[in-house]
Design a protein around this motif. Sequence first.
Motif, PDB file in Angstrom:
ATOM      1  N   ILE A  42       0.846  -1.200   0.000  1.00 22.27           N
ATOM      2  CA  ILE A  42       0.000   0.000   0.000  1.00 22.27           C
ATOM      3  C   ILE A  42       0.883   1.252   0.000  1.00 22.27           C
ATOM      4  O   ILE A  42       1.844   1.350   0.761  1.00 22.27           O
ATOM      5  N   ALA A  43       0.534   2.201  -0.862  1.00 20.13           N
ATOM      6  CA  ALA A  43       1.285   3.458  -0.952  1.00 20.13           C
ATOM      7  C   ALA A  43       1.097   4.288   0.310  1.00 20.13           C
ATOM      8  O   ALA A  43      -0.027   4.430   0.787  1.00 20.13           O
ATOM      9  N   PRO A  44       2.184   4.846   0.848  1.00 24.02           N
ATOM     10  CA  PRO A  44       2.056   5.692   2.041  1.00 24.02           C
ATOM     11  C   PRO A  44       1.284   6.976   1.729  1.00 24.02           C
ATOM     12  O   PRO A  44       1.346   7.509   0.622  1.00 24.02           O
ATOM     13  N   VAL A  45       0.570   7.466   2.731  1.00 23.40           N
ATOM     14  CA  VAL A  45      -0.260   8.652   2.553  1.00 23.40           C
ATOM     15  C   VAL A  45       0.577   9.859   2.155  1.00 23.40           C
ATOM     16  O   VAL A  45       0.189  10.637   1.276  1.00 23.40           O
ATOM     17  N   GLY A  46       1.734  10.045   2.758  1.00 22.29           N
ATOM     18  CA  GLY A  46       2.589  11.191   2.442  1.00 22.29           C
ATOM     19  C   GLY A  46       2.997  11.230   0.979  1.00 22.29           C
ATOM     20  O   GLY A  46       2.970  12.280   0.338  1.00 22.29           O
ATOM     21  N   ARG A  47       3.360  10.082   0.435  1.00 25.64           N
ATOM     22  CA  ARG A  47       3.735  10.030  -0.985  1.00 25.64           C
ATOM     23  C   ARG A  47       2.540  10.299  -1.878  1.00 25.64           C
ATOM     24  O   ARG A  47       2.664  10.932  -2.922  1.00 25.64           O
ATOM     25  N   ARG A  48       1.383   9.797  -1.480  1.00 23.77           N
ATOM     26  CA  ARG A  48       0.180  10.026  -2.283  1.00 23.77           C
ATOM     27  C   ARG A  48      -0.174  11.506  -2.325  1.00 23.77           C
ATOM     28  O   ARG A  48      -0.520  12.044  -3.382  1.00 23.77           O
ATOM     29  N   VAL A  49      -0.083  12.170  -1.185  1.00 24.60           N
ATOM     30  CA  VAL A  49      -0.364  13.610  -1.137  1.00 24.60           C
ATOM     31  C   VAL A  49       0.696  14.375  -1.932  1.00 24.60           C
ATOM     32  O   VAL A  49       0.380  15.315  -2.667  1.00 24.60           O
ATOM     33  N   GLY A  50       1.942  13.957  -1.809  1.00 23.92           N
ATOM     34  CA  GLY A  50       3.015  14.592  -2.585  1.00 23.92           C
ATOM     35  C   GLY A  50       2.802  14.448  -4.082  1.00 23.92           C
ATOM     36  O   GLY A  50       2.997  15.396  -4.847  1.00 23.92           O
ATOM     37  N   ALA A  51       2.391  13.263  -4.515  1.00 26.22           N
ATOM     38  CA  ALA A  51       2.117  13.034  -5.935  1.00 26.22           C
ATOM     39  C   ALA A  51       0.956  13.903  -6.414  1.00 26.22           C
ATOM     40  O   ALA A  51       1.001  14.465  -7.512  1.00 26.22           O
ATOM     41  N   LEU A  52      -0.072  14.020  -5.581  1.00 28.62           N
ATOM     42  CA  LEU A  52      -1.206  14.880  -5.922  1.00 28.62           C
ATOM     43  C   LEU A  52      -0.763  16.336  -6.057  1.00 28.62           C
ATOM     44  O   LEU A  52      -1.171  17.033  -6.994  1.00 28.62           O
ATOM     45  N   PHE A  53       0.082  16.785  -5.158  1.00 30.89           N
ATOM     46  CA  PHE A  53       0.594  18.158  -5.228  1.00 30.89           C
ATOM     47  C   PHE A  53       1.396  18.383  -6.510  1.00 30.89           C
ATOM     48  O   PHE A  53       1.220  19.399  -7.186  1.00 30.89           O
ATOM     49  N   ILE A  54       2.253  17.442  -6.862  1.00 33.44           N
ATOM     50  CA  ILE A  54       3.049  17.555  -8.088  1.00 33.44           C
ATOM     51  C   ILE A  54       2.132  17.590  -9.310  1.00 33.44           C
ATOM     52  O   ILE A  54       2.298  18.426 -10.212  1.00 33.44           O
ATOM     53  N   ASP A  55       1.164  16.687  -9.352  1.00 29.43           N
ATOM     54  CA  ASP A  55       0.238  16.636 -10.492  1.00 29.43           C
ATOM     55  C   ASP A  55      -0.578  17.921 -10.601  1.00 29.43           C
ATOM     56  O   ASP A  55      -0.768  18.449 -11.698  1.00 29.43           O
ATOM     57  N   TRP A  56      -1.055  18.419  -9.457  1.00 29.80           N
ATOM     58  CA  TRP A  56      -1.865  19.639  -9.489  1.00 29.80           C
ATOM     59  C   TRP A  56      -1.016  20.832  -9.938  1.00 29.80           C
ATOM     60  O   TRP A  56      -1.477  21.660 -10.722  1.00 29.80           O
ATOM     61  N   ALA A  57       0.207  20.923  -9.462  1.00 29.21           N
ATOM     62  CA  ALA A  57       1.086  22.028  -9.872  1.00 29.21           C
ATOM     63  C   ALA A  57       1.355  21.962 -11.377  1.00 29.21           C
ATOM     64  O   ALA A  57       1.337  22.993 -12.062  1.00 29.21           O
ATOM     65  N   LEU A  58       1.599  20.779 -11.900  1.00 27.39           N
ATOM     66  CA  LEU A  58       1.824  20.609 -13.332  1.00 27.39           C
ATOM     67  C   LEU A  58       0.599  21.034 -14.138  1.00 27.39           C
ATOM     68  O   LEU A  58       0.708  21.762 -15.130  1.00 27.39           O
ATOM     69  N   CYS A  59      -0.574  20.626 -13.690  1.00 25.22           N
ATOM     70  CA  CYS A  59      -1.820  20.987 -14.392  1.00 25.22           C
ATOM     71  C   CYS A  59      -2.095  22.486 -14.295  1.00 25.22           C
ATOM     72  O   CYS A  59      -2.569  23.090 -15.255  1.00 25.22           O
ATOM     73  N   ALA A  60      -1.792  23.088 -13.156  1.00 24.79           N
ATOM     74  CA  ALA A  60      -1.978  24.538 -13.009  1.00 24.79           C
ATOM     75  C   ALA A  60      -1.042  25.287 -13.951  1.00 24.79           C
ATOM     76  O   ALA A  60      -1.450  26.277 -14.585  1.00 24.79           O
ATOM     77  N   LEU A  61       0.195  24.832 -14.073  1.00 22.60           N
ATOM     78  CA  LEU A  61       1.139  25.464 -15.006  1.00 22.60           C
ATOM     79  C   LEU A  61       0.644  25.374 -16.445  1.00 22.60           C
ATOM     80  O   LEU A  61       0.727  26.336 -17.204  1.00 22.60           O
ATOM     81  N   ILE A  62       0.136  24.218 -16.815  1.00 23.45           N
ATOM     82  CA  ILE A  62      -0.393  24.041 -18.171  1.00 23.45           C
ATOM     83  C   ILE A  62      -1.587  24.964 -18.397  1.00 23.45           C
ATOM     84  O   ILE A  62      -1.683  25.641 -19.425  1.00 23.45           O
ATOM     85  N   ALA A  63      -2.499  25.021 -17.442  1.00 16.25           N
ATOM     86  CA  ALA A  63      -3.681  25.880 -17.578  1.00 16.25           C
ATOM     87  C   ALA A  63      -3.287  27.348 -17.649  1.00 16.25           C
ATOM     88  O   ALA A  63      -3.815  28.093 -18.480  1.00 16.25           O
ATOM     89  N   PHE A  64      -2.358  27.781 -16.798  1.00 12.91           N
ATOM     90  CA  PHE A  64      -1.922  29.182 -16.820  1.00 12.91           C
ATOM     91  C   PHE A  64      -1.202  29.519 -18.115  1.00 12.91           C
ATOM     92  O   PHE A  64      -1.329  30.622 -18.646  1.00 12.91           O
TER      93      PHE A  64
END
Length: 156
Positions: A42-64
């Motif tokens: 099972i993936a640790p919660v910290g890594r999952r939240v970190g991955a979500l943050f990275i993905d969201w930042a990437l998507c925000a950069l693309i949208a901007f």
Amino acid sequence: MDNREAIGSWLSGPRAAAQEMGADFGHRGKRLGLPEDGPGSIAPVGRRVGALFIDWALCALIAFAFLAGRRLEAANNWALVVFLVMSVLTVGTVGCTPGKRLLGLRVVSLDGLGKLPLWRTVVRTVLLGLAIPALVWDRDNRGLHDRLSGSVQVRG
């Protein structure tokens, strides 16, 4: 039993009280047939939240980048659209988003621990976009979006 012991068991929660009475919950993922640690666990919660943050930042950069000079609110809405499309495309094809890939995580099907079928990836992504299902977890740290799509996030 003194009062401190009674209060301590009450404050530690029902899981700790059940374990003191002999219940064996095992490690996270044991019910699913997953190993305790290492690849496939099972993936640790910290890594999952970190991955979500990275993905969201990437998507925000693309949208901007595409909406440069427009209203900020529109860019935020488009960031969510980019996030959902990216999630369907990447999880549906390679089993992980860029953030999950960077942090060594992947999304697999519980049927045979293979890649998640596209229709289940869409279900998972739509539920993830609603946010509430991702905040409701079971004892294996699986969000409702993972449970309803028959998936689990594991270490790569």
